[in-house]
Design an enzyme around this catalytic site. Sequence first.
Site: not given
Lengths: 282, 209
Positions: A11, A130
């Site tokens: 990330d 997600e």
Amino acid sequence: MKTVRIIPRLDIKGPNLVKGIHLEGLRVLGKPEDFAQYYYENGADELIYQDVVASLYERNSLKDIISATAKNIFIPLTVGGGIRTQEDIKEILRAGADKVSINTAAVKNPTFIQQASRRFGSSTIVVAIEAIRQPDGKYFIFTDNGREYTGIDAIEWAAQVESLGAGELSVTSVDNEGTGKGLDLELVKRISDSVSIPVIAHGGIGSAKHMAEANVKCSVDAFAVSSILHYDFIKQALHNRAYETEGNIDFLLSGRTKGNIETIGIPDLKNYLNREGISCRV
Amino acid sequence: MEKNVVLVDYGLGNLFSISQAFKKTGVTPVISSDIRDLLQATHIVLPGVGAFGDAMTNLKQLGLISPLLEKVSSGTPLLGVCLGMQLLFEASEEYGVHQGLGLIKGGIKRFPNEIDSKKLRVPNIGWLGIEHADNEKSLKGIPSGEFMYFVHSYYTTPDDSEDVLTTTVYQGFEYCSSVSKNNIVGFQFHPEKSGQSGLKLYDNFINNF
């Protein structure tokens, strides 16, 4: 034969590698290039770079990181976060990425997937799902790092994006992400059973055992892994005194990670999975 | 002899990665769609990601097909990678029937949806072994079973088994994963995404052909 891929997920926020919980609450861990190089040398099967802030003024720094990576690292690189137009995809690929991961833009306009897969090839387009579990057991997809409610059923959405030409799905349980309590196996299984394209399981892996369990219960083609690998790398790097970061050194030096994280390096992880009957490239 | 590697740019494929991989072997390829560059090449690399029909259309529009075939028949080594390997064949059934370069006899087929009544996930994405028996110069230093990185939904079916360089098994389905015939080589997998072993294959192409 089939080998399950181990994909470190990095990330990225600006120039830094970060890690959060439930896709939020970010902590700076170091430089993404250092982690990427280490994972490549230690047998990672692919890499994922996820731009977690994806603000326009930071896009150049992301492209620089991609290009620096592609010069020295000869495994596939998927880049996601903030991709809104076909032109964005072109630029990310031109910078040296092999695949792009798309969530919000696909939800806003599903034909975006169709256009992208026709133009760049299906296998270049990964759709990121997600999902958050609802009290009634349904899963709904969320966009913008798990913040925006869509009301779209995740399992139906998976089938739809497959038919639109997505080459692969990455499935994240927002509930479990960053907690280390294990994957949401029901979510992964339901999506994996409903599509014929490869599925990458992500969100909640806190130990090698979580991956072994997942593969018994559902057909997973790849695992996207963050914390257990990142904190292992930091331990090694701190030991070698070669580590520089803008992050909280005291925190990192304290050896404390998240409570549920059992750190492991990729070679040990793959050897463990092979012993458990899950074929991995070693 | 000075190596002049030309990476054919016809609008499809990850040219950046392939170019970086060749740089690691010590040569900087010329990335070009110019016929004059092609004619100067000592080695030609045909990359490709995307659809077979689009690729042939682009090559045709750029006027590259005849010069490419002439160079190959005069002995210049040609390497096709991924879709670039498939283009070496006669025809493909991907989105309608399309003619290929016809350098290798045979065609292109889509993976079946299942094998032994078990779902076969397509595209085939991931690392699989390449099996080979002979000691070909293009595979020098690469043991049989070495892992390479694959991304594809279609596979080649060479008519002549002598053209098959390696085979690969995906979930029980065996197919041809690379071909070679005289000065022509084709890899279905991506050497530029297959770590050090992949780089070795590019090194072999430059130095053993």
